[in-house]
Design a protein around this motif. Structure first.
Motif, PDB file in Angstrom:
ATOM      1  N   LEU A 109       0.837  -1.197   0.000  1.00 37.24           N
ATOM      2  CA  LEU A 109       0.000   0.000   0.000  1.00 37.24           C
ATOM      3  C   LEU A 109       0.875   1.252   0.000  1.00 37.24           C
ATOM      4  CD1 LEU A 109      -2.785   1.320   0.165  1.00 37.24           C
ATOM      5  CD2 LEU A 109      -2.653   1.106   2.669  1.00 37.24           C
ATOM      6  N   GLY A 110       1.950   1.229   0.776  1.00 36.04           N
ATOM      7  CA  GLY A 110       2.867   2.362   0.806  1.00 36.04           C
ATOM      8  C   GLY A 110       3.490   2.610  -0.558  1.00 36.04           C
ATOM      9  N   ARG A 111       3.907   1.527  -1.248  1.00 35.73           N
ATOM     10  CA  ARG A 111       4.502   1.676  -2.585  1.00 35.73           C
ATOM     11  C   ARG A 111       3.490   2.254  -3.571  1.00 35.73           C
ATOM     12  NH1 ARG A 111       6.539  -3.448  -1.335  1.00 35.73           N
ATOM     13  NH2 ARG A 111       5.005  -4.479  -2.659  1.00 35.73           N
ATOM     14  N   ALA A 112       2.256   1.751  -3.499  1.00 32.85           N
ATOM     15  CA  ALA A 112       1.228   2.226  -4.436  1.00 32.85           C
ATOM     16  C   ALA A 112       0.882   3.691  -4.188  1.00 32.85           C
ATOM     17  CB  ALA A 112      -0.024   1.351  -4.313  1.00 32.85           C
ATOM     18  N   LEU A 113       0.773   4.068  -2.922  1.00 30.84           N
ATOM     19  CA  LEU A 113       0.446   5.462  -2.602  1.00 30.84           C
ATOM     20  C   LEU A 113       1.601   6.388  -2.976  1.00 30.84           C
ATOM     21  CD1 LEU A 113      -1.307   4.910   0.841  1.00 30.84           C
ATOM     22  CD2 LEU A 113      -2.388   5.861  -1.208  1.00 30.84           C
ATOM     23  N   ALA A 114       2.830   5.924  -2.772  1.00 33.82           N
ATOM     24  CA  ALA A 114       3.984   6.747  -3.155  1.00 33.82           C
ATOM     25  C   ALA A 114       4.027   6.955  -4.666  1.00 33.82           C
ATOM     26  CB  ALA A 114       5.280   6.087  -2.673  1.00 33.82           C
ATOM     27  N   ALA A 115       3.700   5.903  -5.415  1.00 29.59           N
ATOM     28  CA  ALA A 115       3.670   6.030  -6.880  1.00 29.59           C
ATOM     29  C   ALA A 115       2.552   6.970  -7.314  1.00 29.59           C
ATOM     30  CB  ALA A 115       3.483   4.650  -7.510  1.00 29.59           C
ATOM     31  N   ARG A 116       1.397   6.866  -6.650  1.00 35.45           N
ATOM     32  CA  ARG A 116       0.292   7.765  -7.016  1.00 35.45           C
ATOM     33  C   ARG A 116       0.617   9.194  -6.613  1.00 35.45           C
ATOM     34  NH1 ARG A 116      -5.843   6.227  -5.403  1.00 35.45           N
ATOM     35  NH2 ARG A 116      -5.261   7.148  -3.393  1.00 35.45           N
ATOM     36  N   TYR A 117       1.350   9.367  -5.515  1.00 35.02           N
ATOM     37  CA  TYR A 117       1.811  10.703  -5.130  1.00 35.02           C
ATOM     38  C   TYR A 117       2.612  11.337  -6.260  1.00 35.02           C
ATOM     39  CZ  TYR A 117       5.141  14.077  -3.298  1.00 35.02           C
ATOM     40  OH  TYR A 117       5.923  15.196  -3.147  1.00 35.02           O
ATOM     41  N   ARG A 118       3.538  10.586  -6.837  1.00 28.95           N
ATOM     42  CA  ARG A 118       4.376  11.130  -7.908  1.00 28.95           C
ATOM     43  C   ARG A 118       3.539  11.533  -9.121  1.00 28.95           C
ATOM     44  NH1 ARG A 118       8.727   6.400  -7.211  1.00 28.95           N
ATOM     45  NH2 ARG A 118      10.091   7.364  -5.669  1.00 28.95           N
ATOM     46  N   ALA A 119       2.583  10.661  -9.475  1.00 27.21           N
ATOM     47  CA  ALA A 119       1.746  10.960 -10.644  1.00 27.21           C
ATOM     48  C   ALA A 119       0.905  12.211 -10.410  1.00 27.21           C
ATOM     49  CB  ALA A 119       0.852   9.766 -10.957  1.00 27.21           C
ATOM     50  N   LEU A 120       0.315  12.325  -9.231  1.00 28.92           N
ATOM     51  CA  LEU A 120      -0.522  13.484  -8.930  1.00 28.92           C
ATOM     52  C   LEU A 120       0.318  14.750  -8.828  1.00 28.92           C
ATOM     53  CD1 LEU A 120      -2.944  11.900  -6.307  1.00 28.92           C
ATOM     54  CD2 LEU A 120      -3.480  12.532  -8.663  1.00 28.92           C
ATOM     55  N   ARG A 121       1.472  14.653  -8.203  1.00 23.41           N
ATOM     56  CA  ARG A 121       2.354  15.822  -8.090  1.00 23.41           C
ATOM     57  C   ARG A 121       2.768  16.317  -9.460  1.00 23.41           C
ATOM     58  NH1 ARG A 121       7.661  16.876  -8.496  1.00 23.41           N
ATOM     59  NH2 ARG A 121       8.524  18.550  -7.188  1.00 23.41           N
ATOM     60  N   GLU A 122       3.150  15.397 -10.335  1.00 19.74           N
ATOM     61  CA  GLU A 122       3.587  15.762 -11.678  1.00 19.74           C
ATOM     62  C   GLU A 122       2.479  16.481 -12.442  1.00 19.74           C
ATOM     63  OE1 GLU A 122       3.983  12.696 -14.952  1.00 19.74           O
ATOM     64  OE2 GLU A 122       6.096  13.100 -14.531  1.00 19.74           O
ATOM     65  N   SER A 123       1.235  16.050 -12.208  1.00 19.31           N
ATOM     66  CA  SER A 123       0.104  16.643 -12.921  1.00 19.31           C
ATOM     67  C   SER A 123      -0.336  17.969 -12.312  1.00 19.31           C
ATOM     68  CB  SER A 123      -1.078  15.673 -12.930  1.00 19.31           C
ATOM     69  OG  SER A 123      -1.656  15.567 -11.637  1.00 19.31           O
ATOM     70  N   GLY A 124       0.286  18.367 -11.207  1.00 14.89           N
ATOM     71  CA  GLY A 124      -0.061  19.631 -10.572  1.00 14.89           C
ATOM     72  C   GLY A 124      -1.061  19.503  -9.453  1.00 14.89           C
ATOM     73  N   ASP A 125      -1.461  18.285  -9.105  1.00 12.65           N
ATOM     74  CA  ASP A 125      -2.451  18.075  -8.038  1.00 12.65           C
ATOM     75  C   ASP A 125      -1.725  17.903  -6.709  1.00 12.65           C
ATOM     76  OD1 ASP A 125      -4.541  17.428  -6.419  1.00 12.65           O
ATOM     77  OD2 ASP A 125      -5.250  15.737  -7.602  1.00 12.65           O
ATOM     78  N   ARG A 126      -1.263  19.011  -6.161  1.00 11.57           N
ATOM     79  CA  ARG A 126      -0.452  18.942  -4.948  1.00 11.57           C
ATOM     80  C   ARG A 126      -1.267  18.465  -3.748  1.00 11.57           C
ATOM     81  NH1 ARG A 126       1.671  22.347  -0.702  1.00 11.57           N
ATOM     82  NH2 ARG A 126       3.853  21.815  -0.311  1.00 11.57           N
ATOM     83  N   ASP A 127      -2.513  18.925  -3.625  1.00 13.96           N
ATOM     84  CA  ASP A 127      -3.332  18.523  -2.481  1.00 13.96           C
ATOM     85  C   ASP A 127      -3.581  17.020  -2.488  1.00 13.96           C
ATOM     86  OD1 ASP A 127      -3.521  21.113  -1.515  1.00 13.96           O
ATOM     87  OD2 ASP A 127      -5.341  21.551  -2.640  1.00 13.96           O
ATOM     88  N   GLY A 128      -3.940  16.486  -3.645  1.00 17.19           N
ATOM     89  CA  GLY A 128      -4.165  15.046  -3.729  1.00 17.19           C
ATOM     90  C   GLY A 128      -2.890  14.268  -3.483  1.00 17.19           C
ATOM     91  N   ALA A 129      -1.779  14.776  -3.990  1.00 22.92           N
ATOM     92  CA  ALA A 129      -0.496  14.115  -3.792  1.00 22.92           C
ATOM     93  C   ALA A 129      -0.128  14.068  -2.312  1.00 22.92           C
ATOM     94  CB  ALA A 129       0.588  14.835  -4.588  1.00 22.92           C
ATOM     95  N   LEU A 130      -0.298  15.194  -1.626  1.00 24.50           N
ATOM     96  CA  LEU A 130       0.044  15.241  -0.205  1.00 24.50           C
ATOM     97  C   LEU A 130      -0.854  14.328   0.621  1.00 24.50           C
ATOM     98  CD1 LEU A 130       0.812  19.029   0.362  1.00 24.50           C
ATOM     99  CD2 LEU A 130       2.427  17.135   0.252  1.00 24.50           C
ATOM    100  N   ALA A 131      -2.124  14.242   0.241  1.00 25.75           N
ATOM    101  CA  ALA A 131      -3.031  13.345   0.961  1.00 25.75           C
ATOM    102  C   ALA A 131      -2.533  11.910   0.852  1.00 25.75           C
ATOM    103  CB  ALA A 131      -4.443  13.470   0.396  1.00 25.75           C
ATOM    104  N   ASP A 132      -2.068  11.515  -0.322  1.00 30.18           N
ATOM    105  CA  ASP A 132      -1.577  10.148  -0.510  1.00 30.18           C
ATOM    106  C   ASP A 132      -0.306   9.882   0.277  1.00 30.18           C
ATOM    107  OD1 ASP A 132      -3.557   9.087  -2.041  1.00 30.18           O
ATOM    108  OD2 ASP A 132      -2.495   9.215  -3.946  1.00 30.18           O
ATOM    109  N   ILE A 133       0.629  10.829   0.264  1.00 25.09           N
ATOM    110  CA  ILE A 133       1.895  10.544   0.927  1.00 25.09           C
ATOM    111  C   ILE A 133       1.745  10.557   2.446  1.00 25.09           C
ATOM    112  CG2 ILE A 133       2.867  12.886   1.098  1.00 25.09           C
ATOM    113  CD1 ILE A 133       4.610   9.582   0.078  1.00 25.09           C
ATOM    114  N   ARG A 134       0.787  11.329   2.952  1.00 24.92           N
ATOM    115  CA  ARG A 134       0.523  11.283   4.399  1.00 24.92           C
ATOM    116  C   ARG A 134      -0.031   9.919   4.796  1.00 24.92           C
ATOM    117  NH1 ARG A 134      -1.817  16.889   3.609  1.00 24.92           N
ATOM    118  NH2 ARG A 134      -0.203  18.321   4.331  1.00 24.92           N
ATOM    119  N   VAL A 135      -0.961   9.405   3.989  1.00 29.07           N
ATOM    120  CA  VAL A 135      -1.518   8.081   4.275  1.00 29.07           C
ATOM    121  C   VAL A 135      -0.432   7.017   4.153  1.00 29.07           C
ATOM    122  CG1 VAL A 135      -3.177   6.338   3.522  1.00 29.07           C
ATOM    123  CG2 VAL A 135      -3.838   8.746   3.559  1.00 29.07           C
ATOM    124  N   ALA A 136       0.449   7.169   3.167  1.00 29.05           N
ATOM    125  CA  ALA A 136       1.547   6.208   2.999  1.00 29.05           C
ATOM    126  C   ALA A 136       2.450   6.191   4.225  1.00 29.05           C
ATOM    127  CB  ALA A 136       2.364   6.564   1.754  1.00 29.05           C
TER     128      ALA A 136
END
Length: 438
Positions: A109-136
């Motif tokens: 789950l941590g690996r998947a959330l970290a990967a989704r963090y990168r994808a969201l961050r790259e797309s400019g979705d900082r809030d969504g990215a931060l939510a994922d990395i906090r959960v990770a």
């Protein structure tokens, strides 16, 4: 982010746990899922055969639920990100998160959330990215942080202006962890170089970037956008006025991009060539880079390029044209939460006599637009959360941002705003695909 990392203790004999076995049998998985994922990953990292790599990755995403493992989906998602297919990459990542959660696999789950963090961050979705990395980070409580989560957290700390904390987090990675994950090792080196650069250690950062380049060459990693050490080195040296050295790395990036001609790869090469040029030539290259990156899902680099173009135009004396691009950079950064680029763009915009204007629908991030379209179609927040494999609170956060960006107050107004923008989307809005195969 700092609080999350502080609450995550090292693994001890008392806290180490055996992960629960998956309730899904191996027979439920498609026998070719792993082969497809592996083939897409090998081609993508090598930086060749982008069409075949994308086809294999999309085939993994098309498989029924439970037919592909979380690791298969993560490999497919990485390839899809590298070929600029952000919608299908996010679908693969959403499924990877759900698969790991159902299995009770906290490390996965941590690996998947970290990967989704990168994808969201790259797309400019900082809030969504931060939510994922906090959960990770919270999912790793009681055990040692995985290398993927550690690297993603360090990136978030750098974005928040805490490079010292980021470097300490990265330095805590053990040699055996880095050796066991060679692909992640490249990203670790890139993250460490970024932290060093933010601490004004230019020589230290450059040394790490060159090490990353050497390791990638030795491992046969030829993808220009996977861990773009050459791009980071070009920007770093150009800022120091070392343009001749920077030009050599821009040329290296151009060589790599010949085998991987995506919009992101071509845009980064053009931007790198632009920052080492001067006068009207710099303007021409950066303008073309902006046009190319506008058609990619890489919102962060698009915003950076718009800022660099505005700066180049200011140097040539064309302040009117400069204001247009600085305004775009500031708006993209403001809507995405990337303070560093936004502050620079706003300062230069004000010096040029310009000001920000009302945000438009085309500045919604990929995930914000998905939430907005589902809500406008009549879905409840809980329905949206289930569809996107996120929490209802995350949906509320995205919807709040959408309302703010579009200056609307209700779901009915949101639907009207999306319909109005559908036929007049700004040139360069990222391409989106509907359905799993795009």
């Amino acid at each position: 982010i700092r609080a999350c990392t502080a609450r995550t203790p090292r693994t001890t004999a008392a806290t180490r746990r055996t992960q629960p076995r998956s309730p899904r049998t191996a027979a439920a998985r498609h026998p070719g899922a792993r082969d497809l994922a592996d083939r897409s990953a090998v081609l993508a990292l090598a930086g060749r055969g982008s069409e075949v790599a994308a086809a294999c990755a999309r085939a993994v995403v098309r498989l029924p639920v439970a037919a592909a493992s979380s690791d298969d989906l993560l490999a497919a998602a990485r390839t899809l990100r590298l070929v600029d297919d952000a919608p299908n990459a996010l679908r693969a990542l959403d499924r990877a998160v759900a698969e790991a959660a159902v299995r009770g696999d906290r490390a996965g789950l941590g690996r998947a959330l970290a990967a989704r963090y990168r994808a969201l961050r790259e797309s400019g979705d900082r809030d969504g990215a931060l939510a994922d990395i906090r959960v990770a980070a919270l999912a790793s409580a009681g055990q040692r942080l995985g290398l993927e989560v550690r690297t993603a957290l360090a990136t978030a700390l750098c974005d928040d202006g805490e490079p010292a904390a980021a470097e300490a987090l990265l330095r805590a990675a053990r040699p055996d962890e880095l050796a066991a994950a060679p692909a992640e090792h490249h990203l670790w080196l890139l993250g460490l170089a970024g932290a060093r650069a933010l601490r004004s250690d230019v020589d230290g950062a450059l040394e790490l970037l060159l090490e990353s380049g050497r390791r990638q060459d030795e491992a046969g990693v030829g993808n220009p956008v996977f861990a773009p050490w050459w791009y980071a080195a070009t920007l770093l040296l150009a800022r120091q006025g070392r343009h001749r050295e920077a030009a050599a790395y821009a040329e290296r990036g151009q060589e790599l991009a010949e085998g991987w001609p995506t919009a992101t790869a071509r845009g980064l090469v053009l931007a790198a060539r632009g920052v080492v040029a001067s006068g009207t030539r710099a303007v021409e290259l950066l303008a073309e880079a902006g046009r190319v990156l506008a058609a990619s899902p890489c919102r962060v680099e698009y915003a950076r390029t718009e800022y660099l173009l505005g700066k180049a135009l200011t140097c040539t004396g064309d302040r009117k044209a400069a204001r247009q691009h600085l305004r775009q950079a500031a708006m993209l950064s403001a809507c995405s939460g990337w303070c560093s680029i936004g502050e620079l763009a706003r300062e230069l915009l004000e010096e040029s006599g310009g000001r920000l204007r009302k945000p438009r629908a085309d500045v919604l991030t990929q995930r914000e637009r998905e939430v907005a379209e589902l809500v406008a179609g009549g879905a409840s927040n809980r329905d949206v959360a289930g569809t996107l494999f996120v929490s209802p609170r995350t949906v509320e956060l995205h919807l709040t941002n959408v309302y703010r960006k579009l200056a609307v107050d209700s779901r009915a107004e949101l639907a009207d705003a999306l319909r109005a923008s559908a036929g007049s989307a700004a040139a360069g809005a990222p391409k989106r695909t509907h359905g799993l195969a795009g």
